[in-house]
Each structure stands twice: as C-alpha cells, then as structure tokens.
Write an enzyme that holds these catalytic residues in place. Structure first.
Site, PDB file in Angstrom:
ATOM      1  N   GLU A   1       7.275   1.103  -0.176  1.00 47.16           N
ATOM      2  CA  GLU A   1       7.908   1.682  -1.368  1.00 47.16           C
ATOM      3  C   GLU A   1       9.323   2.132  -1.030  1.00 47.16           C
ATOM      4  O   GLU A   1      10.251   1.917  -1.805  1.00 47.16           O
ATOM      5  CB  GLU A   1       7.079   2.851  -1.929  1.00 47.16           C
ATOM      6  CG  GLU A   1       7.678   3.417  -3.216  1.00 47.16           C
ATOM      7  CD  GLU A   1       6.793   4.415  -3.948  1.00 47.16           C
ATOM      8  OE1 GLU A   1       5.575   4.435  -3.722  1.00 47.16           O
ATOM      9  OE2 GLU A   1       7.341   5.180  -4.777  1.00 47.16           O
TER      10      GLU A   1
ATOM     11  N   PHE B   1       0.808  -1.225   0.000  1.00 49.98           N
ATOM     12  CA  PHE B   1       0.000   0.000   0.000  1.00 49.98           C
ATOM     13  C   PHE B   1       0.835   1.266   0.000  1.00 49.98           C
ATOM     14  O   PHE B   1       0.359   2.315   0.416  1.00 49.98           O
ATOM     15  CB  PHE B   1      -0.990  -0.001   1.177  1.00 49.98           C
ATOM     16  CG  PHE B   1      -1.869  -1.222   1.216  1.00 49.98           C
ATOM     17  CD1 PHE B   1      -2.790  -1.462   0.208  1.00 49.98           C
ATOM     18  CD2 PHE B   1      -1.750  -2.159   2.234  1.00 49.98           C
ATOM     19  CE1 PHE B   1      -3.585  -2.605   0.224  1.00 49.98           C
ATOM     20  CE2 PHE B   1      -2.549  -3.305   2.253  1.00 49.98           C
ATOM     21  CZ  PHE B   1      -3.467  -3.532   1.245  1.00 49.98           C
TER      22      PHE B   1
ATOM     23  N   GLU C   1      -4.554   2.443  -7.466  1.00 46.65           N
ATOM     24  CA  GLU C   1      -4.857   3.550  -6.562  1.00 46.65           C
ATOM     25  C   GLU C   1      -6.150   4.315  -6.864  1.00 46.65           C
ATOM     26  O   GLU C   1      -6.834   4.750  -5.936  1.00 46.65           O
ATOM     27  CB  GLU C   1      -3.692   4.556  -6.570  1.00 46.65           C
ATOM     28  CG  GLU C   1      -2.388   3.990  -6.058  1.00 46.65           C
ATOM     29  CD  GLU C   1      -1.219   4.894  -6.423  1.00 46.65           C
ATOM     30  OE1 GLU C   1      -0.822   4.920  -7.600  1.00 46.65           O
ATOM     31  OE2 GLU C   1      -0.722   5.598  -5.525  1.00 46.65           O
TER      32      GLU C   1
ATOM     33  N   PHE D   1      -0.897   8.494  -3.010  1.00 46.17           N
ATOM     34  CA  PHE D   1       0.375   9.226  -3.039  1.00 46.17           C
ATOM     35  C   PHE D   1       0.173  10.754  -3.108  1.00 46.17           C
ATOM     36  O   PHE D   1       0.695  11.429  -3.982  1.00 46.17           O
ATOM     37  CB  PHE D   1       1.157   8.732  -4.271  1.00 46.17           C
ATOM     38  CG  PHE D   1       2.651   8.930  -4.221  1.00 46.17           C
ATOM     39  CD1 PHE D   1       3.456   8.076  -3.503  1.00 46.17           C
ATOM     40  CD2 PHE D   1       3.258   9.963  -4.925  1.00 46.17           C
ATOM     41  CE1 PHE D   1       4.842   8.239  -3.486  1.00 46.17           C
ATOM     42  CE2 PHE D   1       4.644  10.140  -4.916  1.00 46.17           C
ATOM     43  CZ  PHE D   1       5.424   9.276  -4.192  1.00 46.17           C
TER      44      PHE D   1
ATOM     45  N   ARG E   1       2.149  15.457  -6.278  1.00 43.37           N
ATOM     46  CA  ARG E   1       0.943  14.765  -6.758  1.00 43.37           C
ATOM     47  C   ARG E   1      -0.323  15.361  -6.134  1.00 43.37           C
ATOM     48  O   ARG E   1      -1.383  15.364  -6.761  1.00 43.37           O
ATOM     49  CB  ARG E   1       1.032  13.255  -6.495  1.00 43.37           C
ATOM     50  CG  ARG E   1      -0.049  12.447  -7.190  1.00 43.37           C
ATOM     51  CD  ARG E   1       0.154  10.947  -7.045  1.00 43.37           C
ATOM     52  NE  ARG E   1       0.979  10.383  -8.089  1.00 43.37           N
ATOM     53  CZ  ARG E   1       0.522   9.987  -9.286  1.00 43.37           C
ATOM     54  NH1 ARG E   1      -0.754  10.108  -9.595  1.00 43.37           N
ATOM     55  NH2 ARG E   1       1.349   9.489 -10.173  1.00 43.37           N
TER      56      ARG E   1
HETATM   57  N1  MTE Z   1      -3.639  -4.213  -3.540  1.00 43.74           N
HETATM   58  C1  MTE Z   1      -3.287  -5.097  -2.584  1.00 43.74           C
HETATM   59  N2  MTE Z   1      -4.013  -6.201  -2.438  1.00 43.74           N
HETATM   60  N3  MTE Z   1      -2.220  -4.857  -1.765  1.00 43.74           N
HETATM   61  C2  MTE Z   1      -1.467  -3.708  -1.868  1.00 43.74           C
HETATM   62  O1  MTE Z   1      -0.509  -3.533  -1.118  1.00 43.74           O
HETATM   63  N4  MTE Z   1      -1.126  -1.566  -3.039  1.00 43.74           N
HETATM   64  C3  MTE Z   1      -1.765  -0.502  -3.821  1.00 43.74           C
HETATM   65  C4  MTE Z   1      -2.466  -1.092  -5.057  1.00 43.74           C
HETATM   66  N5  MTE Z   1      -3.285  -2.203  -4.688  1.00 43.74           N
HETATM   67  C5  MTE Z   1      -1.829  -2.747  -2.868  1.00 43.74           C
HETATM   68  C6  MTE Z   1      -2.929  -3.065  -3.711  1.00 43.74           C
HETATM   69  C7  MTE Z   1      -0.832   0.523  -4.281  1.00 43.74           C
HETATM   70  S1  MTE Z   1      -0.399   1.742  -3.202  1.00 43.74           S
HETATM   71  C8  MTE Z   1      -0.335   0.545  -5.555  1.00 43.74           C
HETATM   72  S2  MTE Z   1       0.654   1.779  -6.083  1.00 43.74           S
HETATM   73  C9  MTE Z   1      -0.647  -0.528  -6.514  1.00 43.74           C
HETATM   74  O2  MTE Z   1      -1.468  -1.536  -5.958  1.00 43.74           O
HETATM   75  C10 MTE Z   1       0.661  -1.154  -6.982  1.00 43.74           C
HETATM   76  O3  MTE Z   1       0.458  -2.209  -7.818  1.00 43.74           O
HETATM   77  P1  MTE Z   1       0.158  -2.053  -9.393  1.00 43.74           P
HETATM   78  O4  MTE Z   1       0.996  -0.929  -9.897  1.00 43.74           O
HETATM   79  O5  MTE Z   1       0.524  -3.354  -9.943  1.00 43.74           O
HETATM   80  O6  MTE Z   1      -1.310  -1.731  -9.489  1.00 43.74           O
HETATM   81  N1  HPA Z   2       3.780   7.587  -7.311  1.00 45.88           N
HETATM   82  C1  HPA Z   2       4.367   6.661  -6.517  1.00 45.88           C
HETATM   83  N2  HPA Z   2       5.631   6.696  -6.228  1.00 45.88           N
HETATM   84  C2  HPA Z   2       6.387   7.659  -6.745  1.00 45.88           C
HETATM   85  C3  HPA Z   2       5.847   8.634  -7.575  1.00 45.88           C
HETATM   86  C4  HPA Z   2       4.481   8.604  -7.871  1.00 45.88           C
HETATM   87  O1  HPA Z   2       3.941   9.449  -8.593  1.00 45.88           O
HETATM   88  N3  HPA Z   2       6.841   9.482  -7.933  1.00 45.88           N
HETATM   89  C5  HPA Z   2       7.936   9.008  -7.318  1.00 45.88           C
HETATM   90  N4  HPA Z   2       7.674   7.905  -6.607  1.00 45.88           N
HETATM   91 MO1  MOS Z   3       1.472   3.094  -4.213  1.00 46.67          MO
HETATM   92  S1  MOS Z   3       1.306   4.578  -2.832  1.00 46.67           S
HETATM   93  O1  MOS Z   3       2.208   4.214  -5.385  1.00 46.67           O
HETATM   94  O2  MOS Z   3       2.821   2.263  -3.561  1.00 46.67           O
END
Ligand code: MTE
Ligand code: HPA
Ligand code: MOS
Length: 775
Positions: free
Chosen positions: A246, A242, A726, A358, A324
């Site tokens: 990161e 989540f 997100e 974010f 953002r």
């Molecule tokens: N879904 C689950 N089940 N667990 C997670 O930790 N993280 C969220 C989202 N969905 C998350 C989730 C976040 S913050 C992001 S940025 C995206 O998943 C990252 O994965 P993706 O880029 O493959 O969608």
């Molecule tokens: N989203 C998530 N992580 C990041 C970003 C963003 O836009 N820019 C730099 N790290």
């Molecule tokens: Mo999602 S807050 O960009 O890991």
C-alpha cells in the site's frame, strides 16, 4: 514451455453479475503465463539494482566508504543521498522516510545506498562491501522499551463515552487483564519489485508491484525533482499485496528510477526474500491492558482499554491503522461506558504498515479477549456472553465513536451458525472427550466480525475509470484499482458487461496506469470493488446513455424504452446487435469513450476526536472453529471450521468464497504460527521461511465449510454487494479462542492467559501454568 495464448474463453452469458465466474487470469496463473514484473523480457542495457543496508538499529553514521562497492566488477553506478536530484523521502503521509539514510540510521536494514550493476549477482555482492563507521545510540526495540522511554511517533488518541470509572466502581463484577499480540509478515509470493525505464525529455516509466500507483508516481516524481506528469506507473497485477504494497513499494520504485535517471538505462530492483522481510514493515504488534465491569450474565457495563502499538521508525500509515484499531475495539458489542486509549510508539525497527484488516484485527482481538476472559471468569459459555453483549435496538446501537449501527446482523448470523454448525452438541461432545482424555484436549469457539467499510481517511474514498467501446462492440476498461489476486478486475469487468448487456468475453481490462486514470487511491480498505466498480459503472452508463439516445431517435422511441441484454439492444420488437449499434453510432459521430467517477456518500468523521461516521456500512461474519491441542508438546491442530459470511448480494460468489477461505487461513497464521522475533540489537531473526512459518495446505482443516449469506447491502453499493477483502481475516479469531478453550480444559479455573500467536511454546506454557507447573 513456450507461452501460448490461452484458447478463447467460452462466451459468458448475460447477466454477468451475481455469477460464479473464474478469475480473469486463472488460466494464465495455471499455465505460468501471467506476467509479473520480473517476467518482463529484459530490455537492452538493463541494469540490476541492489541496496546497501544499515547493520545498526540506531546509530549516527560517521563515514561510509563505498570504494570497494564501486570497484566491484560489473558495477556501473552507486547512488547515495547526495545523488538525489529531488527530495530524499518517500514518506506517504509524513516526510519521515528517507530513501537513503544520511547521518542517522533508525533500523537494521535501513537503506543507505543503491548499487547498479550489469547482473543481479554483481549488484547484490557489491552492496555488501561498503565500510560504514557507526556511532551507536541507545535503541528502542520493543513496546516495553518505547513505553519506558515515552517514545511516540504520533500523539496518543482517546475515545470515551459515559462514565467508565464510575461504572467500573459500581459493577457487580470486575476483571483486569493483558494481552500481547504479534505482528505479521505479508509473505506475498511476489516480493517487492520495480523496473524503471527512462524515456525522452525527463519521462520515466515504472512497472511496479504496488497497490498504490498514484502514490508511487508522486513520490518518484518528487525524488526525481520532476512534475508528476513525467512519471507513469503501471501495474498489471501483483503476486499478492495484503497491505504490504500500500505504501512500501515506493522506496524500491524510487531507487530503480533514480538509477535509470542517472544512467539513462532501464533499471530493475527485485528484493531477495530475506531482504524483503528485513527491509519492509509488517503488521503492528500490540499490547493490550483492560479493566472491565460486568453483571452476572457477563454483560459489559464498563470498559477501560488501552491499545499500545509498535509503529517502527517512521509514521507511514500508523495513524490510520491505530485509528482503525480504536474503531474495532467494540467489534459487535455495545459498550455503554467506555474509554479506549491508543498509544502509537516509535521504535528503532522497520516502519510497520498496512496489513489486511489495518488495525481492525488488533482492536477486535482485544475486545474478544475481554469477552472471553469474562466468560471464563464467570464459568459461562463464551458464545452466550458474546450474545448478551451484542448491539441491539435503540439505546444499544451506537458505537463508542458515535456511529449508529443500522445494519446489525451478527445476532442472526450467530443464531444460524450455532444451529448449522451443531455448536452446542459439539461443545457437549468436547466436554465428554476432554473428561476422558488426559493428554489431548479439544476446544471450540464461535466469534463474530463486524468490519467497517471505507477508508477512515475520508478523502481517499474516491475512484475513477475510463471506458472505451470500439466499433466492433468490444470494450476496453481501465480503472484506478489494482489486481493483487483478489479478483477485482473480474468483478469490475462483470459490472461493465452488465451495463452494456454483453458477454464478459467482450470486455477486456487493461493494466492500471497513472496516465489513464489519475489521482487514484490505494487499492485497500477492501473498498476496491465498491469504489472502482461504481466509477466504472458510471463511465459505462455515460456511453450507454449516449447509445440509447442515438438509437431511440432512429427508432422513434424514448431512450428509456431501450433494453441492453444478451448482446442486443431492443425496444418492443425492434432489435440491433450491440456490435452494429456501436458501428452506427461511430458513423454518426457519437463518442464511444467516457470517464467515470465515484465518491462514497454519507461518511463524515472528525480526524482528531474520531467521532462521526467513518464507515459507509459494516460487513459481518461469524465462524466456529474446533481444535485439538497436545498438552505435552503444545502442538495444535485445527479440526473444523464453519463460516457464515456477509458479502451482501455477491458480485461473484466463487471469488468471494476464495477471499473468505484465504483470509481465514491467513488470520489463523497470524494467531497461531507466524512469529516475528527481533533480538535486543533490533535484528529480525525470523527473516526467511526457514524461521518464519506461514500456514501450508496441510494446515487447512478437513472440514472447512464456508457459506455466504445472500442479502442485499442496505446501502446503495454496486449491485448491493459488500466488500470482502479484509473482514473474513478476523474470523480466525475463533481458532485462537478455540485453543484457549482447550487450554482451559487442561486444568485450573478463570481467564486463560495466552498471548498471540498461540505457538506450541506459548500453548505449553499456558497449559503448564493452568496445571500449576510453572515456576
Ligand atoms: N487477496 C489476494 N489474493 N491477495 C491480496 O494481496 N489483499 C487483501 C484483500 N485480499 C489481498 C487479497 C487486502 S489487504 C485488501 S485491502 C483487499 O484484498 C484489497 O482488494 P479489494 O479492495 O479489491 O478487496
Ligand atoms: N484502510 C486502508 N488503508 C487506509 C485506510 C484504511 O482505513 N485509511 C488510510 N489508508
Ligand atoms: Mo489492505 S491492509 O487495506 O491493503
């Protein structure tokens, strides 16, 4: 129960994309056989690590006496800053995150030293025995403290267009207001954890629960004083990230690696839940102040809005997060004359970090608050005021940061959802209910989402993949993205199966490792499938093209005449199974392994002014939420939710639906129940589920209708899908506004003053204020 491998899944038919396919680990999750770091069998000689923490928010360290820690039975090593062979820092962007504090502590919970012991219990017990002498310094805890002290972690930024002051002065109506919104703990099921195993000649292997293996690799190598090539970071899956993993897994990976390096023994560091909550950063809390000028219909003519955020003690990702927030302070609305000012405050609290959205949710909640206040002020339906402010055609299609909105569909989502949710009829019924109900009040709200897809730090928009085809026709896939439950591995496997025209059961994805695909970006910004899907597609296409050239020559046809489908390669009436073809190609010495790379096109933004095109495209959604509140207790209940969400042509609708549902509920938690409380001394008082309430299954409404629009992305993303991780988080803004609507119905007139989260206490205060009952 002894873990048994699951029965072989039924072969999944081709085409593999645009299909409801369960998460690749679903049977393992259900059976409890999916392995997380803490499920790995203990290696011989495994040491357990615990961390000593600061008890003060801001203080000089006068002395640390670790003799009782060292003397505790079972303790093998105690490491402080002096024991770090390389750099004492894990800052992801700016080097301002010491691994072990040396002379100064800047938040309660800051790491002072690491203890390694034969058992976890011994390590944790010993870590509490240090005697630290502090000289306390004045601590800046809240946004208000930071504002008063002029304490910034980064310089303010401003985006401005037109003449906001002039337009404010001449507007028929004007309004000003404030809104405070809280932070949020990630509350991933699996807490932060790393296990480091030393190898020969300076090598270090780390199993880590991180969204960013390459960054962990780099920062651990830097702490060890070794080149990156000595460190391998491996992630099969996380039990949720989540955004909380990161950047913030690095500290724990570094501590485990430092112990392993020093002792020559494997070392595991798993945080206790309370320590995880105290030691890791959260969503940034924000305070918003605005002045708006508008016409009789509520159309915004001028907006001057200030976003202030609590960043904590270090920079971390606060720059990009606050950028953002600026990029989402328009949401779906054209703002002709606008000034958006962003303050990034340094406080003596844990460094806040990425969290789903974010900064986007904070910017979006700010503008949605403005629009709602305008509607209440004018006595109009907020839905109508939202609609008149939507982006439109020429003259109303450029964001404050200068990006043209070419793909706007929030208006049509609104039309469809207004009809399918029976919004107007329900609003009428709610008014009738409220007129007859003195204690319970209902409310409804419909809010839109427009979320920019791409890392705003443009260079991060790149990905790599590695695909191997074996001579039995089975495929092994590796890419730089990490699996945190969102289904990325499944989606990318689908893409690869589709390229080869084989069933998904023929594609296996292996754990993400920095020695397989190097220099990757975090799996974040919702871009995981966009980036890694395309990189893997490119890798698979390279191999498919080689196979096509080889087989076309054997058949005397053109490579373009071949089709790959249903496990066969065909041209006219000629056919060969994919399996046979790979064997023949191998015997003819055709390479069956390839890398793939992808970099997002079209994006270009100025880091300082923020003007340009930060996003490749936008993802859209809309939600109607209905609530009931109890005006005597302030309790709220979500009665029904109707969602219409845009995933482009979805790679996997059932996984996307899961993302939409989970994101909405997580967003609803942020806005209605999850409350972080720091006391004046900077101690987090809500550091366990006993005091910090996340939504449970009982908070999911009985009526929860999620529809995806199946409309291709106008940009050339992988199979014209759209990112989904997100954006739907912000659909929950409708729940918060439904509560405001119900509060408005409890008495009084004008804009409703209600900060987030809308806990029972705040709702009660808001109701009593409307009824003139507050002192
Ligand atoms: N879904 C689950 N089940 N667990 C997670 O930790 N993280 C969220 C989202 N969905 C998350 C989730 C976040 S913050 C992001 S940025 C995206 O998943 C990252 O994965 P993706 O880029 O493959 O969608
Ligand atoms: N989203 C998530 N992580 C990041 C970003 C963003 O836009 N820019 C730099 N790290
Ligand atoms: Mo999602 S807050 O960009 O890991």
């Amino acid at each position: 129960m002894s873990p048994r491998p699951p029965r072989a899944a039924k072969p999944i038919p081709f085409p593999a994309v645009h299909r409801d396919i369960r998460h690749d680990s679903a049977p393992l999750h259900v059976a409890g056989t999916a392995r997380y770091v803490d499920d790995m069998p203990d290696a011989a000689g495994l040491l357990h690590v615990a961390l000593g923490q600061s008890e003060k928010a801001h203080a000089r360290i006068l002395s640390i006496d670790l003799s009782t820690v060292r003397a505790y039975p079972g303790v093998v090593a105690v490491l402080t800053a002096a024991d770090i062979p390389g750099m004492n820092d894990v800052g992801p962007v700016v080097p301002d995150d010491p691994i072990f504090a040396e002379n100064l502590v800047e938040y309660v919970g800051q790491c002072l030293f690491a203890v390694a012991a034969e058992t976890r219990h011994a390590a944790r017990a010993a870590a509490r025995l240090a005697k630290v002498e502090y000289e306390e310094l004045p601590a800046i805890i809240s946004i208000a403290d930071a504002r008063a002290a002029d304490s910034h972690i980064l310089p303010p930024k401003r985006v401005e267009r037109g003449d906001p002051d002039g337009a404010l002065a001449s507007a028929p109506h004007s309004l000003s207001g404030t809104l405070a919104m809280g932070g949020q703990d990630h509350f991933y099921l699996e807490g932060q954890i790393s296990m480091a195993t030393p190898g020969e000649d300076g090598d270090m292997h780390i199993l880590c629960s991180t969204q960013h293996p390459s960054e962990v690799q780099h920062l651990v190598a830097r702490a060890l004083g070794r080149p990156d090539h000595n460190v391998v970071v491996e992630v099969r899956r996380m039990g949720g990230g989540f955004g909380g993993k990161e950047t913030q897994a690095s500290l724990f990976a570094a501590c485990a690696a430092l112990v392993a390096d020093r002792t020559g023994r494997p070392a595991k560091l798993r945080l206790d839940r309370d320590d995880d909550m105290v030691m890791t950063g959260k969503r940034h809390d924000f305070e918003v102040a605005y002045k708006a000028g508008f016409d009789d219909a509520g159309r915004i003519l001028a907006l001057d809005i200030t976003l202030e955020s609590r960043c904590g003690m270090s920079t971390d990702l606060s720059g990009a997060i606050n950028d953002r927030a600026i990029f989402h302070a328009d949401n779906c609305y054209f703002l002709p004359n606008v000034r958006i000012t962003s303050y990034r405050y340094k406080t003596h609290t844990v460094s806040n970090t990425a969290f789903r959205g974010f900064g986007g949710p904070q910017g979006m909640l700010a503008i949605e608050g403005v629009v709602d206040d305008i509607a209440q002020h004018l006595g109009l339906d907020p839905l109508a005021v939202r609609r008149v402010n939507f982006y439109g055609g020429p003259g109303r299609d450029v964001t404050p940061f200068g990006m043209k909105v070419e793909d706007f569909i929030a208006d049509s989502l609104f039309d469809r959802l207004e009809a399918s949710s029976h919004y107007q009829a329900r609003r009428t019924a709610i008014a009738a209910f409220n007129a007859a109900s003195p204690v319970l009040k209902r409310g409804i709200a419909c809010t839109p989402v427009k979320f920019g897809i791409s890392f705003t730090t443009s260079f991060l928009n790149q990905a790599g993949a590695l695909v191997h085809v074996y001579t039995d026709g089975s495929v092994l896939l590796n890419h730089g993205g990490t699996e945190m439950g969102q289904g990325l591995y499944t989606k990318v496997s689908q893409v690869v199966a589709d390229v080869f025209g084989i069933g998904l059961d023929r594609v296996r994805i292996s754990a993400t490792r920095t020695d397989k695909v190097p220099n990757t970006s975090a799996t974040a910004a919702s871009a995981g499938a966009d980036l890694n899907g395309m990189a893997s597609f490119n890798a698979a296409r390279t191999i498919r093209d080689r196979l096509a050239v080889f087989q076309a020559a054997r058949w005397g046809v053109a490579p373009g005449d071949l089709s790959f489908a249903n496990g066969f390669v065909t041209a006219g009436d000629k056919a060969i199974s994919f399996e046979d073809l790979t064997r023949q190609a191998y015997l003819a010495r055709v390479s069956l392994s390839a890398t793939g790379f992808y970099a997002t096109p079209k994006i270009d933004v100025d880091k300082e002014t923020l003007i340009g095109r930060p996003f490749y495209y936008f993802a859209y959604g809309a939600a109607v939420s209905e609530v009931v509140i109890d005006t005597l207790t302030g309790e709220t209940k979500l009665l029904g939710v109707d969602i219409l969400h845009d995933c482009g042509t979805s790679l996997n609708p059932v996984l996307d639906r899961g993302q939409v549902e989970g994101a909405y509920i997580q967003g609803m938690g942020w806005l209605t129940m999850e409350e972080l409380v720091f006391d004046a001394a900077g101690r987090l008082r809500t550091h366990a589920p006993s005091t910090y309430k996340i939504p449970g299954c009982g908070d999911v409404p009985d009526h929860f209708k999620v529809d995806l629009i199946n409309q291709p992305n106008r940009e050339e993303t992988i199979h014209r899908s759209k990112a989904v991780g997100e954006p739907p988080f912000m659909l929950a803004i409708s729940a918060y506004h439904a509560i405001k609507h119900a509060v408005a119905a409890s008495g009084g007139t004008g804009a409703v003053k209600l900060d987030a989260p809308a806990t029972p206490e705040r709702v009660l205060v808001a109701v009593r204020a409307r009824r003139g009952l507050m002192p």
